[in-house]
Enzyme design. Structure first.
Site, PDB file in Angstrom:
ATOM      1  N   CYS A 360       2.785 -14.428 -12.258  1.00 55.00           N
ATOM      2  CA  CYS A 360       3.286 -14.436 -13.495  1.00 55.00           C
ATOM      3  C   CYS A 360       4.837 -14.082 -13.858  1.00 55.00           C
ATOM      4  O   CYS A 360       5.602 -14.656 -14.368  1.00 55.00           O
ATOM      5  CB  CYS A 360       2.485 -13.621 -14.586  1.00 55.00           C
ATOM      6  SG  CYS A 360       1.703 -12.011 -14.126  1.00 55.00           S
ATOM      7  N   ARG A 389      -3.485 -10.047  -2.002  1.00 53.68           N
ATOM      8  CA  ARG A 389      -3.538  -8.574  -2.386  1.00 53.68           C
ATOM      9  C   ARG A 389      -4.485  -7.932  -1.552  1.00 53.68           C
ATOM     10  O   ARG A 389      -5.134  -8.253  -0.866  1.00 53.68           O
ATOM     11  CB  ARG A 389      -4.804  -8.840  -3.707  1.00 53.68           C
ATOM     12  CG  ARG A 389      -3.932  -9.353  -4.768  1.00 53.68           C
ATOM     13  CD  ARG A 389      -4.920  -9.583  -5.888  1.00 53.68           C
ATOM     14  NE  ARG A 389      -4.289 -10.419  -7.094  1.00 53.68           N
ATOM     15  CZ  ARG A 389      -4.602 -10.894  -8.269  1.00 53.68           C
ATOM     16  NH1 ARG A 389      -6.168 -10.471  -8.619  1.00 53.68           N
ATOM     17  NH2 ARG A 389      -4.092 -11.400  -9.193  1.00 53.68           N
ATOM     18  N   GLN A 407      -4.412 -19.315  -6.915  1.00 51.17           N
ATOM     19  CA  GLN A 407      -5.018 -19.122  -8.367  1.00 51.17           C
ATOM     20  C   GLN A 407      -4.523 -20.304  -8.906  1.00 51.17           C
ATOM     21  O   GLN A 407      -3.582 -20.945  -8.603  1.00 51.17           O
ATOM     22  CB  GLN A 407      -4.296 -17.906  -9.060  1.00 51.17           C
ATOM     23  CG  GLN A 407      -4.888 -16.762  -8.449  1.00 51.17           C
ATOM     24  CD  GLN A 407      -4.237 -15.644  -9.514  1.00 51.17           C
ATOM     25  OE1 GLN A 407      -2.925 -15.728  -9.700  1.00 51.17           O
ATOM     26  NE2 GLN A 407      -5.184 -14.782  -9.857  1.00 51.17           N
ATOM     27  N   ASP A 409      -3.077 -21.104 -11.751  1.00 46.98           N
ATOM     28  CA  ASP A 409      -2.713 -20.057 -12.599  1.00 46.98           C
ATOM     29  C   ASP A 409      -1.979 -20.766 -13.804  1.00 46.98           C
ATOM     30  O   ASP A 409      -0.979 -21.695 -13.327  1.00 46.98           O
ATOM     31  CB  ASP A 409      -1.926 -19.150 -11.681  1.00 46.98           C
ATOM     32  CG  ASP A 409      -1.972 -17.603 -12.350  1.00 46.98           C
ATOM     33  OD1 ASP A 409      -2.406 -17.534 -13.542  1.00 46.98           O
ATOM     34  OD2 ASP A 409      -1.038 -16.928 -11.894  1.00 46.98           O
ATOM     35  N   HIS A 411       0.716 -20.033 -17.340  1.00 54.12           N
ATOM     36  CA  HIS A 411       1.270 -18.989 -18.176  1.00 54.12           C
ATOM     37  C   HIS A 411       1.753 -19.982 -19.397  1.00 54.12           C
ATOM     38  O   HIS A 411       2.373 -20.687 -19.395  1.00 54.12           O
ATOM     39  CB  HIS A 411       2.118 -18.074 -17.608  1.00 54.12           C
ATOM     40  CG  HIS A 411       1.721 -17.237 -16.710  1.00 54.12           C
ATOM     41  ND1 HIS A 411       1.643 -17.753 -15.372  1.00 54.12           N
ATOM     42  CD2 HIS A 411       0.850 -15.931 -16.636  1.00 54.12           C
ATOM     43  CE1 HIS A 411       1.007 -16.611 -14.608  1.00 54.12           C
ATOM     44  NE2 HIS A 411       0.647 -15.584 -15.269  1.00 54.12           N
ATOM     45  N   LYS A 492      -8.532  -9.293 -23.160  1.00 52.00           N
ATOM     46  CA  LYS A 492      -9.119 -11.006 -22.607  1.00 52.00           C
ATOM     47  C   LYS A 492     -10.418 -11.205 -22.657  1.00 52.00           C
ATOM     48  O   LYS A 492     -11.184 -10.513 -23.074  1.00 52.00           O
ATOM     49  CB  LYS A 492      -8.728 -10.812 -21.069  1.00 52.00           C
ATOM     50  CG  LYS A 492      -9.992 -10.019 -20.180  1.00 52.00           C
ATOM     51  CD  LYS A 492      -9.917 -10.018 -18.989  1.00 52.00           C
ATOM     52  CE  LYS A 492     -10.911  -9.054 -18.188  1.00 52.00           C
ATOM     53  NZ  LYS A 492     -10.565  -9.062 -16.419  1.00 52.00           N
ATOM     54  N   HIS A 538      -2.023 -15.685 -19.960  1.00 54.52           N
ATOM     55  CA  HIS A 538      -2.274 -15.743 -18.712  1.00 54.52           C
ATOM     56  C   HIS A 538      -3.593 -16.208 -18.648  1.00 54.52           C
ATOM     57  O   HIS A 538      -4.461 -15.983 -19.390  1.00 54.52           O
ATOM     58  CB  HIS A 538      -2.360 -14.581 -17.849  1.00 54.52           C
ATOM     59  CG  HIS A 538      -1.275 -13.528 -17.970  1.00 54.52           C
ATOM     60  ND1 HIS A 538      -0.550 -13.148 -16.561  1.00 54.52           N
ATOM     61  CD2 HIS A 538      -1.027 -12.747 -18.807  1.00 54.52           C
ATOM     62  CE1 HIS A 538       0.164 -12.296 -16.932  1.00 54.52           C
ATOM     63  NE2 HIS A 538       0.302 -12.065 -18.194  1.00 54.52           N
TER      64      HIS A 538
END
Length: 665
Positions: A360, A389, A407, A409, A411, A492, A538
């Site tokens: 992000c 991670r 991911q 991912d 945004h 979320k 997200h």
RNA sequence: GCCCGAAUAGCUCAGCUGGUCAGAGCAACCGCCUUGUAAGCGGUAGGUCGUCGGUUCGAAUCCGACUUCGGGCUCCA
């Protein structure tokens, strides 16, 4: 005492003698092992009182199984203390599909110990010991359980209500009770602090099995001593237990780690490190198909594609707050560019670079690279972004919990006004797309603010949470609350998907963020010329691609639908003479982008079928003299069925159509 | 990170209490064979028994550390 009392049994009013027990009501039904009186579960031995509303609890009901399992846990604890005199008792609640009991013992249990314990439990069960409830005062309980330090601790917690997992099973909020296990002669064989209810006798345990031992922290806290936990299962019948064991075996057959090796999809080379996967060519095809389709759908839905690096200077994650909140989950920094003089003094300070745990902040920098107008919102940025991670060593697991992952991912930067519509569209988009990958049984989870860990204003949280809830409700799917489950920066929705054998996986998350736009001081110019702060959403659909590959592998048990199958078609000649014919068929299929191989090895036809079958190839096309002479092929499908003499063009059309429509066959 | 268990050929596994114990099946490779829906036959090659250290006359086997995996616990932005 011939007085009569009036009670209601399963909805029907009845009169019984005063002093009658619930057992008397259901004496003719051996499947009833407990009762529910006025909403509370009680032992069958409980005396009835005037006006009681009594319902039977069958052993095969959810409540009944929980009682069965709890009682079996007691039998286990009794067996443990009979064989290991110095074992101290922790707690022993029922859990999904079974039970556990925690013990403090000097030596951990071995698998052989489990066998001995099972035998001892059988003996106890055969003895038909009664579970007898006995209310005690706190002081009495302390005196009786003087040798059980953990139980004493629980007594002290009484009323503190459920701050420890399972503790409420031992001590309720009300009076304390001890359950005596009484032999037929009246001798007390064993006792345990317990709230109950229990089965009438140990003989009411039809089937049980001890499954495994594991360490577990006392009362679930890392700071506490670690106890030895024995897991077991218990069922209302041998058949039900066998079905359960079969289900476990089926899950094992589907294990993506096993299938990943068998189907040559991916591996975890030790040289690279824990939790870091490599995808082999066949896994690569699967993954590429997944990604390609996702890209196409995102393009259609108005996403723009961005690319960002894997590492960054610490400053980015200082601004974003990741180093404050999640530093321990990140790989340690690489210290770069430091220079020292001959004496070892720092001449030029270095820089710390971090592998990114999230995408992000990078997308935010793209947003912030120039002034933004309300006209370009919502701005939807998409990236297959690789993140790293530092998962704790004990939690890494196959593809589902890794240290490096990609991911899908995105945004979305939107105005507050547009947020609601954007979320609603997003949820539909996400569910639609998941369905195309073959998952279609969902429920939603709404994770709301953790009062101890959050940023932003309450009013914003409430509005956002309400919006999420409305959007989720409008989807018509079941919505499960997850209070306190939100990340610190916003609430979320997560999409939970059930797979082919009923297990649920958390898939997509749609997460609102009030924090990062603030920290990065994001702005756009509104229609009236004022500067406004965008809201950030997200969302990851697969969660991580690695994990989604793992989930789909288990969902399909490796038998992927044709569009995802690494090899879609294998041509199998009856004899070598038929190879040229199959080569022509394969060429036609390749013209349509079909992944096809012709098995020209020295193996016999039967062996080739077996090989393709084990690789779970969706279409086997066989050809012998009959087919060649007719310009045809013969299908063999994965289920073993066949369709012979299909004209080549029809065969090609069937396969191409199935791939195009992304159906399972 | 913590507890327990495990690590032998590419895969699945044998190898009991330390002394021809380095093996099997499948896969791979090389031959021969080949006509209808899950294993044709024969041969060849493959392992410093996870790594490092220790005990011992001698270690795949016993001990320790580390690495990786498994089952749990804790965690999961």
């Amino acid at each position: 005492m011939s007085d009569q009392i009036r009670i209601v049994v399963a909805g029907a009013e009845r009169q019984v003698d005063a002093g009658a027990t619930a057992a008397d009501l259901f004496a003719d039904d051996p499947t009833v092992i407990a009762a529910r009186i006025g909403g509370d579960l009680v032992d069958l031995a409980r005396a009835l009182r005037d006006g009681d509303k009594v319902e039977p609890v069958e052993i095969s009901s959810d409540d009944g199984r929980a009682i069965l399992r709890h009682s079996t846990a007691h039998v286990l604890a009794q067996a443990v203390q009979e064989l290991f005199g110095d074992a101290k008792l922790g707690i022993g609640p029922p859990v999904e599909n079974g039970f556990y009991y925690d013990f403090d013992v000097a030596e951990p249990f071995t698998p052989e110990d489990l066998k001995h314990l099972e035998k001892q439990m059988q003996r106890i069960i055969k003895e038909r010991q009664q579970f007898v409830r006995r209310p005690v005062s706190d002081d009495e309980a302390r005196a009786e359980l003087a040798d059980e330090p953990y139980k004493l601790e629980l007594i002290g917690l009484k009323g503190g209500a459920g701050d420890a997992e399972g503790a409420s099973v031992e001590v309720g909020a009300g009076e304390l009770t001890i359950y005596d296990n009484v032999r037929r002669g009246g001798e007390v064989a064993w006792k345990d602090l317990c709230r109950g209810p229990h089965l009438p006798t140990t003989k009411n345990i039809p089937a049980f099995k001890l499954m495994r031992v594991a360490g577990a922290y006392w009362r679930g806290s890392e700071k506490n001593p670690q106890l030895q936990r024995i897991y077991g299962t218990a069922w209302e019948s041998k058949e039900a237990q066998q079905e359960y064991l079969d289900r476990l075996a089926e899950a094992e057959r589907r294990d993506h780690r096993k299938l990943g090796t068998e189907l040559d999809l991916f591996s975890f080379p030790e040289e690279i490190g824990s939790g870091l996967a490599v995808f082999h060519p066949k896994g690569g095809v699967l993954r590429k198909e997944m990604e390609d389709y996702s890209r196409r759908r995102h393009e259609d839905a108005g996403y723009e594609f961005v690319y960002t690096p894997h590492i960054t200077k610490a400053n980015l994650f200082e601004i974003s707050g990741h180093l404050d909140w999640y530093a321990e989950g990140m790989y340690p920094p690489m210290h770069m560019d430091e220079e020292r003089d001959a004496d070892g003094n720092v001449r030029k300070a270095g820089q710390d670079y971090y592998l990114k745990p999230m995408n992000c902040p990078f997308h935010i920098l793209i947003y912030r690279s120039r002034g933004r107008s309300y006209r370009e919102l919502p701005l939807r940025m998409f990236e297959f972004g690789s993140v790293y991670r530092y998962e704790k060593s004990g939690v890494v697991h196959g593809l589902t919990r890794v240290r490096g992952m990609t991911q899908d991912d995105a945004h979305i930067f939107t105005t507050a006004e547009r947020m609601r519509e954007e979320l609603a569209d997003l949820l539909i988009f996400v569910l639609d797309l998941l369905k195309d990958y073959g998952l279609d049984d969902f429920y939603l989870e709404l994770s709301t603010k953790n009062p101890d860990k959050y940023v932003g204003e309450d009013e914003v949280w409430d509005r956002a949470t309400d919006t999420l809830r409305e959007v989720a409700t409008a989807s018509g799917l079941e919505l499960v609350p997850d209070p306190g489950g939100a990340a610190f920066y916003g609430p979320k929705i997560s999409v939970q998907a059930k797979d082919a054998i009923g297990r649920t996986w958390q898939m997509s998350t749609i997460q609102l963020d009030f924090n990062l736009p603030e920290l990065f001081e994001l702005e756009y110019t509104a229609a009236d010329g004022s500067r406004q702060r965008p809201i950030m959403i997200h969302r990851a659909l697969f969660g991580s691609i690695e994990r989604f590959v793992g989930v789909l592998t288990e969902h399909y048990a490796g038998a992927f639908p044709p569009w995802l199958s690494p090899v879609q078609v294998v041509g199998i000649p009856i004899a070598d003479d038929h190879v040229p014919h199959l080569d022509q068929v394969a060429a036609k299929l390749r013209e349509h982008g079909v992944r096809v191989e012709v098995d020209t090895s020295d193996d016999r036809m039967q062996k080739k079928i077996r090989t393709a079958q084990k690789q779970k190839v969706p279409y086997m096309l066989l050809a012998g003299d009959d087919d060649v002479s007719k310009g045809a092929v013969s299908f063999r499908y994965r289920d073993g069925s066949q369709k012979n003499g299909v004209p080549v063009d029809d065969a090609v059309a069937e396969i191409v159509d199935a791939v195009r429509r992304r159906v399972q066959i």
